[in-house]
Design a protein around this motif. Sequence first.
Motif, PDB file in Angstrom:
ATOM      1  N   LEU A 127      -3.260   3.955   0.552  1.00  0.00           N
ATOM      2  CA  LEU A 127      -3.927   3.676  -0.717  1.00  0.00           C
ATOM      3  C   LEU A 127      -3.454   2.316  -1.241  1.00  0.00           C
ATOM      4  CD1 LEU A 127      -3.801   6.991  -2.784  1.00  0.00           C
ATOM      5  CD2 LEU A 127      -5.813   5.578  -2.430  1.00  0.00           C
ATOM      6  N   SER A 128      -4.406   1.505  -1.617  1.00  0.00           N
ATOM      7  CA  SER A 128      -4.056   0.215  -2.213  1.00  0.00           C
ATOM      8  C   SER A 128      -4.711   0.114  -3.575  1.00  0.00           C
ATOM      9  CB  SER A 128      -4.546  -0.929  -1.323  1.00  0.00           C
ATOM     10  OG  SER A 128      -3.881  -0.895  -0.089  1.00  0.00           O
ATOM     11  N   ASP A 129      -3.878  -0.321  -4.534  1.00  0.00           N
ATOM     12  CA  ASP A 129      -4.429  -0.451  -5.880  1.00  0.00           C
ATOM     13  C   ASP A 129      -3.801  -1.676  -6.557  1.00  0.00           C
ATOM     14  OD1 ASP A 129      -5.534  -0.216  -8.308  1.00  0.00           O
ATOM     15  OD2 ASP A 129      -4.659   1.750  -8.800  1.00  0.00           O
ATOM     16  N   PRO A 130      -4.545  -2.771  -6.640  1.00  0.00           N
ATOM     17  CA  PRO A 130      -3.985  -3.977  -7.251  1.00  0.00           C
ATOM     18  C   PRO A 130      -3.589  -3.784  -8.709  1.00  0.00           C
ATOM     19  CG  PRO A 130      -6.028  -4.437  -6.082  1.00  0.00           C
ATOM     20  CD  PRO A 130      -5.896  -2.971  -6.150  1.00  0.00           C
ATOM     21  N   SER A 131      -4.214  -2.834  -9.354  1.00  0.00           N
ATOM     22  CA  SER A 131      -3.915  -2.668 -10.777  1.00  0.00           C
ATOM     23  C   SER A 131      -2.535  -2.088 -11.018  1.00  0.00           C
ATOM     24  CB  SER A 131      -4.969  -1.765 -11.424  1.00  0.00           C
ATOM     25  OG  SER A 131      -4.897  -0.476 -10.857  1.00  0.00           O
ATOM     26  N   SER A 173      -7.344   5.639 -10.606  1.00  0.00           N
ATOM     27  CA  SER A 173      -7.472   4.185 -10.486  1.00  0.00           C
ATOM     28  C   SER A 173      -7.926   3.770  -9.098  1.00  0.00           C
ATOM     29  CB  SER A 173      -6.146   3.518 -10.824  1.00  0.00           C
ATOM     30  OG  SER A 173      -5.129   4.035  -9.989  1.00  0.00           O
ATOM     31  N   ALA A 174      -7.638   4.550  -8.083  1.00  0.00           N
ATOM     32  CA  ALA A 174      -8.060   4.178  -6.731  1.00  0.00           C
ATOM     33  C   ALA A 174      -8.178   5.441  -5.905  1.00  0.00           C
ATOM     34  CB  ALA A 174      -7.051   3.230  -6.107  1.00  0.00           C
ATOM     35  N   ASN A 216      -9.845  13.506   0.335  1.00  0.00           N
ATOM     36  CA  ASN A 216     -10.011  12.464  -0.665  1.00  0.00           C
ATOM     37  C   ASN A 216      -8.684  12.269  -1.379  1.00  0.00           C
ATOM     38  OD1 ASN A 216     -10.676  10.926  -2.935  1.00  0.00           O
ATOM     39  ND2 ASN A 216     -12.813  11.610  -2.808  1.00  0.00           N
ATOM     40  N   ALA A 217      -8.079  11.098  -1.207  1.00  0.00           N
ATOM     41  CA  ALA A 217      -6.795  10.807  -1.847  1.00  0.00           C
ATOM     42  C   ALA A 217      -7.012   9.803  -2.963  1.00  0.00           C
ATOM     43  CB  ALA A 217      -5.806  10.260  -0.827  1.00  0.00           C
ATOM     44  N   SER A 218      -6.282   9.984  -4.035  1.00  0.00           N
ATOM     45  CA  SER A 218      -6.474   9.088  -5.172  1.00  0.00           C
ATOM     46  C   SER A 218      -5.164   8.935  -5.927  1.00  0.00           C
ATOM     47  CB  SER A 218      -7.571   9.622  -6.099  1.00  0.00           C
ATOM     48  OG  SER A 218      -7.197  10.895  -6.588  1.00  0.00           O
ATOM     49  N   ILE A 219      -5.093   7.877  -6.718  1.00  0.00           N
ATOM     50  CA  ILE A 219      -3.945   7.644  -7.587  1.00  0.00           C
ATOM     51  C   ILE A 219      -4.365   8.021  -8.994  1.00  0.00           C
ATOM     52  CG2 ILE A 219      -2.359   5.919  -8.514  1.00  0.00           C
ATOM     53  CD1 ILE A 219      -2.827   4.328  -5.939  1.00  0.00           C
ATOM     54  N   PRO A 233       0.833  -1.210   0.000  1.00  0.00           N
ATOM     55  CA  PRO A 233       0.000   0.000   0.000  1.00  0.00           C
ATOM     56  C   PRO A 233       0.874   1.269   0.000  1.00  0.00           C
ATOM     57  CG  PRO A 233      -0.003  -1.038   2.148  1.00  0.00           C
ATOM     58  CD  PRO A 233       0.734  -1.973   1.240  1.00  0.00           C
ATOM     59  N   ILE A 234       0.277   2.305  -0.553  1.00  0.00           N
ATOM     60  CA  ILE A 234       0.966   3.612  -0.600  1.00  0.00           C
ATOM     61  C   ILE A 234       0.503   4.426   0.600  1.00  0.00           C
ATOM     62  CG2 ILE A 234       1.326   5.715  -1.933  1.00  0.00           C
ATOM     63  CD1 ILE A 234       0.523   4.037  -4.417  1.00  0.00           C
ATOM     64  N   GLN A 235       1.412   4.807   1.429  1.00  0.00           N
ATOM     65  CA  GLN A 235       1.063   5.560   2.622  1.00  0.00           C
ATOM     66  C   GLN A 235       1.391   7.043   2.400  1.00  0.00           C
ATOM     67  OE1 GLN A 235       3.166   3.137   5.579  1.00  0.00           O
ATOM     68  NE2 GLN A 235       1.147   2.707   6.455  1.00  0.00           N
ATOM     69  N   LEU A 236       0.441   7.853   2.776  1.00  0.00           N
ATOM     70  CA  LEU A 236       0.570   9.307   2.562  1.00  0.00           C
ATOM     71  C   LEU A 236       0.470  10.027   3.893  1.00  0.00           C
ATOM     72  CD1 LEU A 236      -1.925   9.707  -0.420  1.00  0.00           C
ATOM     73  CD2 LEU A 236       0.553   9.460  -0.552  1.00  0.00           C
ATOM     74  N   ARG A 237       1.265  11.021   4.010  1.00  0.00           N
ATOM     75  CA  ARG A 237       1.168  11.895   5.193  1.00  0.00           C
ATOM     76  C   ARG A 237       0.716  13.267   4.695  1.00  0.00           C
ATOM     77  NH1 ARG A 237       4.220  15.450   8.255  1.00  0.00           N
ATOM     78  NH2 ARG A 237       3.896  15.276  10.508  1.00  0.00           N
TER      79      ARG A 237
END
Lengths: 737, 316
Positions: free
Chosen positions: A314-318, A292-293, A282-285, A259-263
């Motif tokens: 954030l987790s994005d399997p794609s 995508s997520a 709202n965080a997104s990729i 997962p991508i961790q954001l501060r």
Amino acid sequence: MTFLHPIMAALGIACIAIPILLHLLMRRKRRPVVFAAMRFVIEAYNKQRKRLTLEQLLLLLTRIALVALIALGLAGPMLSSAKLPGNAASQLVFILVDDSLNATLTTRDSASELSGHIDSALDVMHQLNQSTPVALILLSTPPRVAVSLSTDHAAVIRAIEAIEPADAQADITGALSLVEPLPDLSEADATIVLLSSLRKGSINPQETIDDISQRFASLTLIATSPSRLQPASNITITQLEPMRRIVLTGNNRNIAPEPIQLRIELSRSGPIVRTKATTTINASIESGRSQSASTQASVRWQPGQEQAFATLSLSDPSLSGQPQDTTLAVRIDNDALLGDNLRRAVIQLRQQIRVGVVSSSQFLPDQGVAAFAGADWVRAALAPAPGSPITTIDIKPLNIDPPTLASIDALLIAEPDQVPANAWPDIATFVQRGGSAVVLTPANQGVHLWHDAMRSAFNLPWTIAREPMRLDQPAALNPSPDQQGKQLLAMIAGEYEALAQPVSIWQRLSAYPENPNDIVLRTADGDPIMLAVRPSQDTSDYVSSGLVIFLAVALDPDWTNLPAKPLFVPLVHELIRASSSRSLVSRTRIAGQRLSGPLSQMTLTKASASSGPDRIDPPPTQVARAVSHAGIWQLHDATGRSRGIIAFNPDPHAGNTSISDEKTIIDWLSNALHNQEPILLDEQSPADAINTQMQQTNTGDLLSLPLLIAALVLAIIETCLARIASHARKPIAGVVT
Amino acid sequence: MYLHPRTLARLGSFELRAKQIVEGVMSGQHRSPYKGFSVDFAQHRPYVSGDDIRHLDWKVYARSDKLHLKQYQQETNVDLIVMVDCSGSMNFGSRLFAEASGSAQKTSIDGRDNWTKFDHATAVAAALSYITLSQGDRVGMVTFADETLSFVGRSSSRGTWRQIVRALAVHPVDKPTDLRRAIDQTLAKVTNRCIIALISDMFEDLDTLRQAMARIRHRGHDLVVFQVLDQSELTFDFADPAPFQGLEGEPMLRIDPRAIKQSYLDAINAHNKAVQKLARSFGFDYQLVNTHEWLGPTLASFIAHRNAMIKRSKLS
């Protein structure tokens, strides 16, 4: 001497004749008074004749001078013809328009404050004398002269109408430094019209403004007072920091990427600070132009709270198997300032990190733990299972050469004593180009001479002992890493104390850096056991120098039990990954910041929908440039090859919408005027007030005021003289009836 | 009519005898102040017991066998000569005629609407003449400027009053005053000692005035000076600058009256005081007469003052 109104001056000179004519008219034929006691009248007159004549003469001269002074005062005499309004040199006008992010503030009215500034600038332009040179300077960082001093008012008006808001902060200090006269008009007067709301997000009182008043004969600064501003609330995303800049997706599609961790850091300003509030994040990729997520979080504000932090995952399997740069976007609810509600960060997706392990020994799977050398411990720790995102490559010390180094991301030198001296420069070059090198202490050396070549190649300011020090009592690890260690081991910071507790050290090399900040870990006794430094500070905007990490303890049971403890695996992983991330330069910039190095020579093409230009070419000369608008930009080098993406974010300092203190503004701006206070206008219509003030300024340096004051004094003297000469109400003694 | 009824009524309460101690041959009511000088009149009266026998007239006793005393203090009549200044400066006045004349008449006979110093002087002259005549004393009158212009001989007859009134009904001449010459001409026609009432604005040099008064004193006459001045000459209340023109040929002068007012007042007051001092130095009486004031109180006050002075001299 010249006159503002020459006709008035001529009329005034002619008016000098008025007192003389009046004096003559007073001598017109009056009806004679017949009087008997003329002999006494003649006697009295002869006694007073000289005094009366002197009185009359003085009175006449005073009246002539009075008329002349009034006429000259109204005619507007000036010492220098260069100050005539009709002369281009008389008055220079610099219009400074705040086009920063803060100026996009929208209050109750639908129009932004920038619209008001533009309207005011146009009003000023329409009322200026056509021969007055005008310059237009935009305040957003970097401040720039949109139109140089020119009497082409049409061009200035077009430039004003074309002003678009930037996402940068206003740089009033820099803008004032651009206020310069034309080379041949150094004696001109200048008026600076500063069209800015001067909220806290647009000013920087800690910054010293240079005194520019000596550039002009006189300098006036007119601005609108912040006291008339409407309060506005705003929440700003001041920071978005991914915990890892490199996200490893791995080779195995069946295993989800980490997962991508954001501060995220928020701040708020304006009246809202006094209230409770909730902000939705709202965080997104963003992959290319699509999302995508995404994930959401909320921040609850307490009254008086100005800053808040949030951590999102954030987790994005794609994302698996996509080796590319990816954008992370964070949005919050809309407020008075829309521009700072979106912030982006760029991360790099990689399938794996290739680590070269420099060792002369060959790892044998059937070998027992007791026979493990340092390299073996490291290999086992980095690639515990197939499909791991970190792969190791064995490199013989004699095989270290540039092509080999070019195929790896990090180098782990388990047996530095085996590295030829001529290989160290190649390793240094590898680090210089962004690679990371972790150097272990060899266990089987009685005297350690090898680090001379290492310190020389990296120019390390460290002092390392040649013989190991055996400790009388086993030393424990300090429960908290040093500052450098906290950055490198940020991901395991929470568990570090528990993991470090069972680690013991019996032997170590004494290593002391000149700079204490180079220490990563140390024993509980305070002796450093791990150092790290960036050998070269010559970082560019594209690639920065990598890290050199030195472990002063050999991975050997005679030295420490570290390899056998739970700390070892995460420690090695984090050292490799963090040092690699740190070597990758940040691909996030603040709008308005100047670009330098290789980045400044690249072509930027817009990769996201935003305002501003779609393409920015490198400047023809080696001057720093800046991107004033937030967004995602694609980087292309001189050959046209894509070099990834870069995100420009709004300047968080521009998001402060609190109203500035008027005295603070006056004190700050007065630095530019040689401690003369600027004129802050309170009127509802700044343009009218500014024009009125400019009219006053146009005539402010004339001699009119002193002349009129002199006329007033002379009028008082004339009144006294006239009263004396009239002998009215003079007490008379000796009247006999 | 030159005398205001109020003037005459006020003056009627006084008698000129309060001034003069003259025992005239005609009225015998006045004691002569010229004791020892008058030898023309002597008188006898019957002797009464207690009279000083040294004063008996033995010649009368020889002729008539009656005792009469020879009186040494001889009584005489008073001759009053009124000298009225008719020079040009007297033709000035700032008071309205209608206000000063006391009648409904707004202008003078010759059309003037102002009351001049000469008008006031004639009123003074007429008042003195009337009083003197009403007491039976002789009155003569002289008008003069640079010389005597008319002369009315001394007489106590009723017709004298008419002659004096007719002589005063003249206009001032446009000539300066020559008081010494006028005095010389007047004294040449007067043989006996008399009282001379000089009515003038006294705009003369002090040396000339001194010489004239010395001549009068030398001839043994008494002099009463009535200095007639207009109110504006005493206060000089002019406001606007204007050309000032004299009445005796002085040059026109453009002045601001407020500017020279103090100096003017200093000059005229000094002159008036000098005239008064000069008159007193010869033992003459002096009276300043303001044309804006009623004549009666001025004359009454003057005569009362003069009586008091005479009584004091008698007691001493």
